[in-house]
Motif scaffolding. Structure first.
Motif, mmCIF file in Angstrom:
data_model
loop_
_atom_site.group_PDB
_atom_site.id
_atom_site.type_symbol
_atom_site.label_atom_id
_atom_site.label_comp_id
_atom_site.label_asym_id
_atom_site.label_seq_id
_atom_site.Cartn_x
_atom_site.Cartn_y
_atom_site.Cartn_z
ATOM 1 N N VAL A 246 0.927 -1.308 0.111
ATOM 2 C CA VAL A 246 -0.036 -0.135 -0.123
ATOM 3 C C VAL A 246 0.897 1.324 -0.048
ATOM 4 O O VAL A 246 0.383 2.387 -0.469
ATOM 5 N N ASP A 247 2.058 1.277 0.565
ATOM 6 C CA ASP A 247 3.030 2.289 0.467
ATOM 7 C C ASP A 247 3.554 2.617 -0.849
ATOM 8 O O ASP A 247 4.516 3.417 -1.116
ATOM 9 N N GLY A 248 3.161 1.499 -1.771
ATOM 10 C CA GLY A 248 3.775 1.845 -3.485
ATOM 11 C C GLY A 248 5.356 0.927 -3.445
ATOM 12 O O GLY A 248 5.553 0.822 -4.624
ATOM 13 N N THR A 249 5.686 0.465 -2.524
ATOM 14 C CA THR A 249 6.796 -0.433 -2.562
ATOM 15 C C THR A 249 6.529 -1.847 -3.425
ATOM 16 O O THR A 249 5.526 -2.621 -3.165
ATOM 17 N N PRO A 250 7.541 -2.260 -4.009
ATOM 18 C CA PRO A 250 7.061 -3.471 -4.779
ATOM 19 C C PRO A 250 7.490 -4.730 -3.714
ATOM 20 O O PRO A 250 8.157 -4.563 -2.826
ATOM 21 N N LEU A 251 6.839 -5.815 -4.004
ATOM 22 C CA LEU A 251 7.128 -7.133 -3.262
ATOM 23 C C LEU A 251 8.707 -7.545 -3.582
ATOM 24 O O LEU A 251 9.182 -7.621 -4.569
ATOM 25 N N THR A 252 9.253 -7.927 -2.146
ATOM 26 C CA THR A 252 10.556 -8.149 -2.267
ATOM 27 C C THR A 252 10.698 -9.734 -1.226
ATOM 28 O O THR A 252 11.150 -10.768 -1.830
ATOM 29 N N LEU A 253 10.310 -9.454 -0.131
ATOM 30 C CA LEU A 253 10.165 -10.671 0.904
ATOM 31 C C LEU A 253 8.808 -11.430 0.430
ATOM 32 O O LEU A 253 7.853 -10.510 0.256
ATOM 33 N N GLN A 254 8.809 -12.439 0.310
ATOM 34 C CA GLN A 254 7.843 -13.655 -0.067
ATOM 35 C C GLN A 254 7.668 -14.360 1.142
ATOM 36 O O GLN A 254 8.549 -15.049 1.455
ATOM 37 N N ASN A 255 6.367 -14.887 1.313
ATOM 38 C CA ASN A 255 5.937 -15.895 2.114
ATOM 39 C C ASN A 255 4.594 -16.606 1.766
ATOM 40 O O ASN A 255 3.752 -16.633 2.709
ATOM 41 N N TRP A 256 4.579 -16.784 0.551
ATOM 42 C CA TRP A 256 3.308 -17.488 0.011
ATOM 43 C C TRP A 256 3.151 -18.872 0.581
ATOM 44 O O TRP A 256 4.037 -19.661 0.675
ATOM 45 N N VAL A 257 1.761 -19.233 0.751
ATOM 46 C CA VAL A 257 1.497 -20.677 0.929
ATOM 47 C C VAL A 257 1.916 -21.303 -0.302
ATOM 48 O O VAL A 257 1.873 -20.790 -1.323
ATOM 49 N N ALA A 258 1.968 -22.699 -0.333
ATOM 50 C CA ALA A 258 2.310 -23.498 -1.081
ATOM 51 C C ALA A 258 1.612 -23.398 -2.332
ATOM 52 O O ALA A 258 0.242 -23.226 -2.206
ATOM 53 N N LYS A 259 1.954 -23.125 -3.488
ATOM 54 C CA LYS A 259 1.067 -23.106 -4.673
ATOM 55 C C LYS A 259 0.080 -21.752 -5.002
ATOM 56 O O LYS A 259 -0.770 -21.748 -5.524
ATOM 57 N N GLN A 260 0.793 -20.709 -4.173
ATOM 58 C CA GLN A 260 0.105 -19.331 -4.139
ATOM 59 C C GLN A 260 0.927 -18.260 -4.371
ATOM 60 O O GLN A 260 2.298 -18.323 -4.282
ATOM 61 N N PRO A 261 0.814 -17.394 -5.208
ATOM 62 C CA PRO A 261 -0.663 -17.037 -5.433
ATOM 63 C C PRO A 261 -1.199 -17.442 -6.403
ATOM 64 O O PRO A 261 -0.566 -17.636 -7.487
ATOM 65 N N ASP A 262 -2.368 -17.839 -6.758
ATOM 66 C CA ASP A 262 -2.864 -18.460 -7.901
ATOM 67 C C ASP A 262 -4.350 -17.904 -8.454
ATOM 68 O O ASP A 262 -4.787 -18.148 -9.539
ATOM 69 N N ASN A 263 -4.487 -16.521 -8.154
ATOM 70 C CA ASN A 263 -5.405 -15.856 -8.568
ATOM 71 C C ASN A 263 -6.875 -16.659 -8.822
ATOM 72 O O ASN A 263 -7.797 -16.616 -9.724
ATOM 73 N N GLY A 264 -7.150 -17.507 -7.644
ATOM 74 C CA GLY A 264 -8.410 -18.515 -7.787
ATOM 75 C C GLY A 264 -8.136 -19.619 -8.557
ATOM 76 O O GLY A 264 -9.228 -20.418 -8.722
ATOM 77 N N ASP A 265 -7.106 -19.657 -9.138
ATOM 78 C CA ASP A 265 -6.834 -20.716 -10.090
ATOM 79 C C ASP A 265 -7.907 -21.165 -11.135
ATOM 80 O O ASP A 265 -8.164 -22.131 -11.567
ATOM 81 N N GLY A 266 -8.491 -19.782 -11.621
ATOM 82 C CA GLY A 266 -9.424 -20.144 -12.804
ATOM 83 C C GLY A 266 -10.709 -20.455 -12.384
ATOM 84 O O GLY A 266 -11.757 -20.640 -13.022
#
Length: 169
Positions: A112-132
């Motif tokens: 929200v502060d405009g900074t890009p994502l650097t540190l990541q901690n996704w659940v396995a197989k995420q992000p998936d945008n709802g997987d269609g």
């Protein structure tokens, strides 16, 4: 080097070289770099590093959460470090919105502060945008799990949220 008259700071708590002091000093002159007022969070908020955090009591969409945080002079939490991640996992016991989304461009995650994502901690197989799957719809907003892992979810889903407010001296 500017001097700070501590007479005006009588009966206040201070941080002096990272040690906390409460003093009834009459007159003492110290350099401004040596003494600063203690940083304080609003009532009900929790301090970590240089920010204050609060977990909402109610549920709402990602946008409702962000609006609520902004009304408090804060924003949804930005997780910038492993220390932030560890703090958040110790603080929450349920899913909650964080300040990460790809609303502007699919797959381009920004805080929200405009900074890009650097540190990541996704659940396995995420992000998936709802997987269609139409059941899930577009998943452009991110929530944190109690173990501090992240998942993308429809922004209209109803969750609690975590607000972050930077402390000021």
């Amino acid at each position: 080097m500017a001097l700070l008259n501590v007479r005006s700071l009588v009966n206040k708590t201070f941080v002096l070289n990272d040690f906390f002091f409460t003093s009834r000093l009459d007159v003492l002159f110290l350099t401004e770099t040596w003494i600063r007022p203690e940083k304080v969070c609003p009532e009900g908020w929790r301090m970590f590093c240089h920010s204050c955090y609060v977990l909402s009591e109610k549920l709402g969409s990602w946008d409702e959460g962000r609006d609520d945080c902004r009304s408090k002079g804060a924003d949804l939490v930005v997780i910038e470090s492993l220390e932030d991640k560890t703090f958040i996992s110790s603080y929450i016991k349920e899913r909650a919105w964080i300040g990460l989304n790809d609303k502007e461009e699919e797959g381009n995650w920004k805080w929200v502060d405009g900074t890009p994502l650097t540190l990541q901690n996704w659940v396995a197989k995420q992000p998936d945008n709802g997987d269609g799957n139409p059941k899930w719809g577009e998943e452009d907003c991110v929530h944190v799990e109690p173990d501090a892992s992240w998942n993308d979810l429809s922004c209209s889903a109803s969750l609690k949220w975590i607000c972050e407010k930077h402390t000021t001296e």
